[in-house]
Design a protein around this motif. Structure first.
Motif, PDB file in Angstrom:
ATOM      1  N   ILE A   1       0.821  -1.200   0.000  1.00  0.00           N
ATOM      2  CA  ILE A   1       0.000   0.000   0.000  1.00  0.00           C
ATOM      3  C   ILE A   1       0.861   1.260   0.000  1.00  0.00           C
ATOM      4  O   ILE A   1       0.413   2.332  -0.406  1.00  0.00           O
ATOM      5  CB  ILE A   1      -0.968   0.017   1.204  1.00  0.00           C
ATOM      6  CG1 ILE A   1      -2.081   1.063   0.979  1.00  0.00           C
ATOM      7  CG2 ILE A   1      -0.220   0.282   2.511  1.00  0.00           C
ATOM      8  CD1 ILE A   1      -3.154   1.040   2.056  1.00  0.00           C
ATOM      9  N   TRP A   2       2.126   1.126   0.414  1.00  0.00           N
ATOM     10  CA  TRP A   2       3.015   2.290   0.371  1.00  0.00           C
ATOM     11  C   TRP A   2       3.178   2.789  -1.054  1.00  0.00           C
ATOM     12  O   TRP A   2       3.389   3.992  -1.269  1.00  0.00           O
ATOM     13  CB  TRP A   2       4.373   1.950   0.974  1.00  0.00           C
ATOM     14  CG  TRP A   2       4.419   2.043   2.467  1.00  0.00           C
ATOM     15  CD1 TRP A   2       4.674   1.035   3.347  1.00  0.00           C
ATOM     16  CD2 TRP A   2       4.216   3.216   3.271  1.00  0.00           C
ATOM     17  NE1 TRP A   2       4.628   1.503   4.640  1.00  0.00           N
ATOM     18  CE2 TRP A   2       4.350   2.833   4.620  1.00  0.00           C
ATOM     19  CE3 TRP A   2       3.919   4.552   2.966  1.00  0.00           C
ATOM     20  CZ2 TRP A   2       4.206   3.747   5.672  1.00  0.00           C
ATOM     21  CZ3 TRP A   2       3.780   5.467   4.016  1.00  0.00           C
ATOM     22  CH2 TRP A   2       3.922   5.052   5.352  1.00  0.00           C
ATOM     23  N   SER A   3       3.092   1.899  -2.027  1.00  0.00           N
ATOM     24  CA  SER A   3       3.193   2.335  -3.425  1.00  0.00           C
ATOM     25  C   SER A   3       2.066   3.293  -3.766  1.00  0.00           C
ATOM     26  O   SER A   3       2.264   4.297  -4.468  1.00  0.00           O
ATOM     27  CB  SER A   3       3.157   1.126  -4.364  1.00  0.00           C
ATOM     28  OG  SER A   3       4.233   0.251  -4.109  1.00  0.00           O
ATOM     29  N   VAL A   4       0.868   3.005  -3.273  1.00  0.00           N
ATOM     30  CA  VAL A   4      -0.290   3.874  -3.500  1.00  0.00           C
ATOM     31  C   VAL A   4      -0.078   5.220  -2.814  1.00  0.00           C
ATOM     32  O   VAL A   4      -0.334   6.286  -3.391  1.00  0.00           O
ATOM     33  CB  VAL A   4      -1.572   3.198  -2.980  1.00  0.00           C
ATOM     34  CG1 VAL A   4      -2.779   4.135  -3.123  1.00  0.00           C
ATOM     35  CG2 VAL A   4      -1.819   1.890  -3.717  1.00  0.00           C
ATOM     36  N   VAL A   5       0.399   5.162  -1.559  1.00  0.00           N
ATOM     37  CA  VAL A   5       0.613   6.400  -0.805  1.00  0.00           C
ATOM     38  C   VAL A   5       1.668   7.270  -1.470  1.00  0.00           C
ATOM     39  O   VAL A   5       1.480   8.476  -1.658  1.00  0.00           O
ATOM     40  CB  VAL A   5       1.021   6.073   0.645  1.00  0.00           C
ATOM     41  CG1 VAL A   5       1.426   7.349   1.391  1.00  0.00           C
ATOM     42  CG2 VAL A   5      -0.118   5.381   1.377  1.00  0.00           C
ATOM     43  N   TYR A   6       2.792   6.660  -1.865  1.00  0.00           N
ATOM     44  CA  TYR A   6       3.867   7.438  -2.483  1.00  0.00           C
ATOM     45  C   TYR A   6       3.443   8.005  -3.837  1.00  0.00           C
ATOM     46  O   TYR A   6       3.801   9.134  -4.187  1.00  0.00           O
ATOM     47  CB  TYR A   6       5.116   6.579  -2.641  1.00  0.00           C
ATOM     48  CG  TYR A   6       5.831   6.296  -1.340  1.00  0.00           C
ATOM     49  CD1 TYR A   6       5.865   7.242  -0.321  1.00  0.00           C
ATOM     50  CD2 TYR A   6       6.480   5.082  -1.125  1.00  0.00           C
ATOM     51  CE1 TYR A   6       6.506   6.988   0.872  1.00  0.00           C
ATOM     52  CE2 TYR A   6       7.134   4.823   0.072  1.00  0.00           C
ATOM     53  CZ  TYR A   6       7.145   5.771   1.068  1.00  0.00           C
ATOM     54  OH  TYR A   6       7.792   5.524   2.246  1.00  0.00           O
ATOM     55  N   LEU A   7       2.676   7.230  -4.590  1.00  0.00           N
ATOM     56  CA  LEU A   7       2.170   7.738  -5.869  1.00  0.00           C
ATOM     57  C   LEU A   7       1.285   8.949  -5.631  1.00  0.00           C
ATOM     58  O   LEU A   7       1.370   9.960  -6.339  1.00  0.00           O
ATOM     59  CB  LEU A   7       1.406   6.638  -6.603  1.00  0.00           C
ATOM     60  CG  LEU A   7       0.750   7.055  -7.931  1.00  0.00           C
ATOM     61  CD1 LEU A   7       1.801   7.544  -8.926  1.00  0.00           C
ATOM     62  CD2 LEU A   7      -0.055   5.890  -8.521  1.00  0.00           C
ATOM     63  N   GLY A   8       0.415   8.848  -4.631  1.00  0.00           N
ATOM     64  CA  GLY A   8      -0.446   9.977  -4.298  1.00  0.00           C
ATOM     65  C   GLY A   8       0.363  11.197  -3.889  1.00  0.00           C
ATOM     66  O   GLY A   8       0.047  12.330  -4.277  1.00  0.00           O
ATOM     67  N   LEU A   9       1.424  10.997  -3.113  1.00  0.00           N
ATOM     68  CA  LEU A   9       2.258  12.120  -2.686  1.00  0.00           C
ATOM     69  C   LEU A   9       2.980  12.765  -3.863  1.00  0.00           C
ATOM     70  O   LEU A   9       3.163  13.989  -3.905  1.00  0.00           O
ATOM     71  CB  LEU A   9       3.273  11.646  -1.638  1.00  0.00           C
ATOM     72  CG  LEU A   9       2.700  11.377  -0.240  1.00  0.00           C
ATOM     73  CD1 LEU A   9       3.750  10.710   0.640  1.00  0.00           C
ATOM     74  CD2 LEU A   9       2.202  12.672   0.401  1.00  0.00           C
ATOM     75  N   VAL A  10       3.401  11.949  -4.829  1.00  0.00           N
ATOM     76  CA  VAL A  10       4.031  12.497  -6.030  1.00  0.00           C
ATOM     77  C   VAL A  10       3.045  13.375  -6.790  1.00  0.00           C
ATOM     78  O   VAL A  10       3.373  14.499  -7.204  1.00  0.00           O
ATOM     79  CB  VAL A  10       4.558  11.367  -6.934  1.00  0.00           C
ATOM     80  CG1 VAL A  10       4.925  11.896  -8.317  1.00  0.00           C
ATOM     81  CG2 VAL A  10       5.772  10.685  -6.302  1.00  0.00           C
TER      82      VAL A  10
END
Length: 270
Positions: free
Chosen positions: A62-71
């Protein structure tokens, strides 16, 4: 009424740069480039079989989703819409701070400082809760509404579950509850409490469910971790699956009711 002047380009660039730098630091510190993975750092205390409340390995995707959102959020900061947003003026420093705290957490874990990692995680949770509160008034811009909801909703939901797991890992490292029979009952209570907190986020936000869905994800993966690893517990797994299922049902019903109210309001306005 006088309109709020646009935020300066420098403040928005600083926010975007802080987010990108923190993401890069987190990416390197997590072991993605060959270093020590988080699950193996701090003596393996944060591994999927370290405690009864440790989520299974797959949960961390789920960190991939969070980091994508932050980008996306960082890039969006450079747009005129973000410059004009009064909400972003309040949230921008907290958003940058959340990314920095995330990277700091990885750093202290890599150093093996579990106690410090709990403190950092609690600060991160408080910052994300602050963002969530500031998001509660209706955000007028559709792009802003979606970006904020799909970035900071999952971020808050996952960190809420991760905080519980982090505290459990720290207490385990101190020998608290080692071999005690009450740990299973306490783990069951805590997954239920986590689900109740998820339900409160839905109620507080008027039916927005992104944070709750991330908590469903995390709680369900606690069930997976207690079902297929070295630290199995059918009781905790069942409690986690039931809590996740109940929260998911509540979230979906709340979202359906929110949509129904919105349609009714539109019909009345027409």
């Amino acid at each position: 009424m006088q309109s709020t002047p646009p935020a300066s380009i420098s403040s928005r660039i600083i926010c975007a740069a802080a987010v990108f730098a923190a993401i890069a630091g987190a990416f390197i510190g997590s072991g993605a480039l060959g270093g020590t993975p988080i699950a193996e750092a701090a003596g393996g205390r944060l591994g999927s079989d370290s405690t009864l409340l440790a989520p299974g390995t797959g949960a961390f995707s789920i960190w991939s989703v969070v980091y994508l959102g932050l980008v996306v959020y960082a890039i969006w900061q450079l747009t005129p819409e973000a410059a004009r947003s009064a909400t972003q003026r309040r949230i921008r420093p907290l958003a940058a701070g959340s990314a920095v705290l995330n990277a700091l957490w990885i750093g202290v874990v890599q150093l093996g400082w579990l106690g410090a990692s709990v403190v950092v995680m609690l600060f991160l949770l408080a910052v994300l809760a602050g963002i969530f509160v500031l998001m509660r008034p209706r955000i007028e811009g559709r792009a802003e509404r979606w970006i904020m909801g799909l970035t900071f909703g999952p971020y808050l939901g996952w960190v809420s579950v991760a905080t519980v797991a982090n505290i459990a890992a720290w207490l385990s490292s101190l020998g608290v509850g080692a071999g005690a029979t009450w740990t299973v009952a306490l783990a069951c209570v805590l997954v239920v409490v986590a689900a109740l907190i998820g339900a409160l986020t839905v109620a507080f936000s008027g039916g927005r469910i992104a944070a709750a869905l991330a908590m469903v994800w995390g709680i369900a993966w606690i069930g997976v971790g207690r079902s297929d690893g070295g630290l199995e517990s059918g009781t905790v797994a069942t409690a986690a699956y039931c809590a996740a299922g109940a929260l998911l049902l509540f979230a979906l019903v709340s979202a359906a009711r929110r949509r129904s109210r919105g349609n009714a309001a539109t019909a009345v306005a027409a």
